[in-house]
Design a protein around this motif. Structure first.
Motif, PDB file in Angstrom:
ATOM      1  N   VAL A  36       0.841  -1.208   0.000  1.00  0.00           N
ATOM      2  CA  VAL A  36       0.000   0.000   0.000  1.00  0.00           C
ATOM      3  C   VAL A  36       0.869   1.248   0.000  1.00  0.00           C
ATOM      4  N   ILE A  37       1.948   1.240   0.775  1.00  0.00           N
ATOM      5  CA  ILE A  37       2.878   2.376   0.777  1.00  0.00           C
ATOM      6  C   ILE A  37       3.444   2.595  -0.625  1.00  0.00           C
ATOM      7  N   PHE A  38       3.844   1.508  -1.276  1.00  0.00           N
ATOM      8  CA  PHE A  38       4.368   1.597  -2.640  1.00  0.00           C
ATOM      9  C   PHE A  38       3.315   2.200  -3.565  1.00  0.00           C
ATOM     10  N   GLY A  39       2.080   1.703  -3.457  1.00  0.00           N
ATOM     11  CA  GLY A  39       0.986   2.233  -4.267  1.00  0.00           C
ATOM     12  C   GLY A  39       0.708   3.701  -3.967  1.00  0.00           C
ATOM     13  N   LEU A  40       0.778   4.070  -2.686  1.00  0.00           N
ATOM     14  CA  LEU A  40       0.529   5.457  -2.297  1.00  0.00           C
ATOM     15  C   LEU A  40       1.599   6.386  -2.859  1.00  0.00           C
ATOM     16  N   GLU A  41       2.847   5.995  -2.699  1.00  0.00           N
ATOM     17  CA  GLU A  41       3.937   6.833  -3.224  1.00  0.00           C
ATOM     18  C   GLU A  41       3.799   7.020  -4.737  1.00  0.00           C
ATOM     19  N   ASN A  42       3.470   5.939  -5.443  1.00  0.00           N
ATOM     20  CA  ASN A  42       3.286   6.044  -6.892  1.00  0.00           C
ATOM     21  C   ASN A  42       2.080   6.907  -7.254  1.00  0.00           C
ATOM     22  N   ALA A  43       0.999   6.770  -6.509  1.00  0.00           N
ATOM     23  CA  ALA A  43      -0.200   7.565  -6.788  1.00  0.00           C
ATOM     24  C   ALA A  43       0.071   9.060  -6.577  1.00  0.00           C
ATOM     25  N   ILE A  44       0.833   9.391  -5.551  1.00  0.00           N
ATOM     26  CA  ILE A  44       1.189  10.794  -5.303  1.00  0.00           C
ATOM     27  C   ILE A  44       2.044  11.317  -6.451  1.00  0.00           C
ATOM     28  N   LEU A  45       3.050  10.538  -6.840  1.00  0.00           N
ATOM     29  CA  LEU A  45       3.925  10.938  -7.946  1.00  0.00           C
ATOM     30  C   LEU A  45       3.157  11.036  -9.258  1.00  0.00           C
ATOM     31  N   ASP A  46       2.216  10.116  -9.480  1.00  0.00           N
ATOM     32  CA  ASP A  46       1.414  10.143 -10.708  1.00  0.00           C
ATOM     33  C   ASP A  46       0.588  11.411 -10.835  1.00  0.00           C
ATOM     34  N   ASP A 139      -8.908  11.470  -2.245  1.00  0.00           N
ATOM     35  CA  ASP A 139      -9.689  10.264  -2.456  1.00  0.00           C
ATOM     36  C   ASP A 139      -9.147   9.474  -3.645  1.00  0.00           C
ATOM     37  N   GLY A 140      -8.841  10.163  -4.720  1.00  0.00           N
ATOM     38  CA  GLY A 140      -8.289   9.493  -5.890  1.00  0.00           C
ATOM     39  C   GLY A 140      -6.952   8.842  -5.594  1.00  0.00           C
ATOM     40  N   ILE A 141      -6.106   9.538  -4.840  1.00  0.00           N
ATOM     41  CA  ILE A 141      -4.794   8.998  -4.476  1.00  0.00           C
ATOM     42  C   ILE A 141      -4.952   7.780  -3.564  1.00  0.00           C
ATOM     43  N   ALA A 142      -5.802   7.877  -2.553  1.00  0.00           N
ATOM     44  CA  ALA A 142      -6.005   6.765  -1.620  1.00  0.00           C
ATOM     45  C   ALA A 142      -6.584   5.555  -2.339  1.00  0.00           C
ATOM     46  N   ARG A 143      -7.562   5.775  -3.194  1.00  0.00           N
ATOM     47  CA  ARG A 143      -8.171   4.671  -3.944  1.00  0.00           C
ATOM     48  C   ARG A 143      -7.152   4.024  -4.873  1.00  0.00           C
ATOM     49  N   SER A 144      -6.335   4.818  -5.491  1.00  0.00           N
ATOM     50  CA  SER A 144      -5.291   4.294  -6.370  1.00  0.00           C
ATOM     51  C   SER A 144      -4.282   3.456  -5.585  1.00  0.00           C
ATOM     52  N   ALA A 145      -3.970   3.901  -4.374  1.00  0.00           N
ATOM     53  CA  ALA A 145      -2.984   3.198  -3.527  1.00  0.00           C
ATOM     54  C   ALA A 145      -3.407   1.773  -3.235  1.00  0.00           C
ATOM     55  N   VAL A 146      -4.716   1.527  -3.160  1.00  0.00           N
ATOM     56  CA  VAL A 146      -5.204   0.176  -2.861  1.00  0.00           C
ATOM     57  C   VAL A 146      -5.809  -0.507  -4.091  1.00  0.00           C
ATOM     58  N   GLY A 147      -5.586   0.076  -5.265  1.00  0.00           N
ATOM     59  CA  GLY A 147      -6.016  -0.557  -6.516  1.00  0.00           C
ATOM     60  C   GLY A 147      -7.477  -0.407  -6.844  1.00  0.00           C
ATOM     61  N   LEU A 148      -8.134   0.615  -6.309  1.00  0.00           N
ATOM     62  CA  LEU A 148      -9.554   0.840  -6.618  1.00  0.00           C
ATOM     63  C   LEU A 148      -9.749   1.763  -7.814  1.00  0.00           C
ATOM     64  N   GLU A 149      -8.673   2.334  -8.318  1.00  0.00           N
ATOM     65  CA  GLU A 149      -8.767   3.208  -9.512  1.00  0.00           C
ATOM     66  C   GLU A 149      -7.697   2.862 -10.481  1.00  0.00           C
TER      67      GLU A 149
END
Length: 149
Positions: A36-46, A139-149
């Motif tokens: 999830v941390i990996f996904g969160l960091e990538n979502a923020i960078l994206d 919300d978009g970043i958090a959802r992306s972090a867990v693969g919901l977007e």
């Protein structure tokens, strides 16, 4: 006049805790904390954003637990990511300069001891108006972090 003042003080004190209670938006996943941390960091960078700070809140609370006389383990792991969007921050602060109170923005990731197979990512909700733009971003970043977007 004394009774009016006392009534206002009581009303203000009674309203204080209600106003301080903010809704928290969370998403649970069976993914590991690290994933999830990996996904969160990538979502923020994206989103073209830069992480300003990572607060290792879980580590700090565990490190100081015994010194503070507590035997309660609050988190298996817990980090808070802080970041900002220059564009959106300018928009919301041009609408109301007092929106500065919300910047930088934070998303937390945690694993609780009572549910070690569940990782939670979340953030606080924001008031109606311009700050809903920030809530939508988080919300978009958090959802992306867990693969919901």
């Amino acid at each position: 006049m004394k009774n009016l003042f006392a009534g206002l003080v009581v009303a203000a004190l009674a309203a204080g805790p209600v106003a301080a209670q903010e809704a928290v938006i969370t998403y649970d996943t069976d993914q590991s904390f690290d994933d999830v941390i990996f996904g969160l960091e990538n979502a923020i960078l994206d989103e073209g954003l830069v992480v300003d700070h990572i607060s290792h809140t879980g580590d700090m609370l565990e490190r100081t637990r015994a010194d503070l006389g507590s035997d309660v383990v609050l988190f298996e792991q817990a980090d808070i990511y802080s970041f900002c969007s220059a564009q959106l921050s300018r928009e919301v602060m041009e609408a109301d300069p007092m929106n500065i109170v919300y910047c930088p923005y934070h998303i937390f990731v945690m694993v609780r001891p009572e549910s070690p197979d569940t990782t939670t990512v979340g953030f606080r909700s924001f008031p109606e108006g311009e700050m809903k733009k920030i809530e939508a971003l988080l919300d978009g970043i958090a959802r992306s972090a867990v693969g919901l977007e």
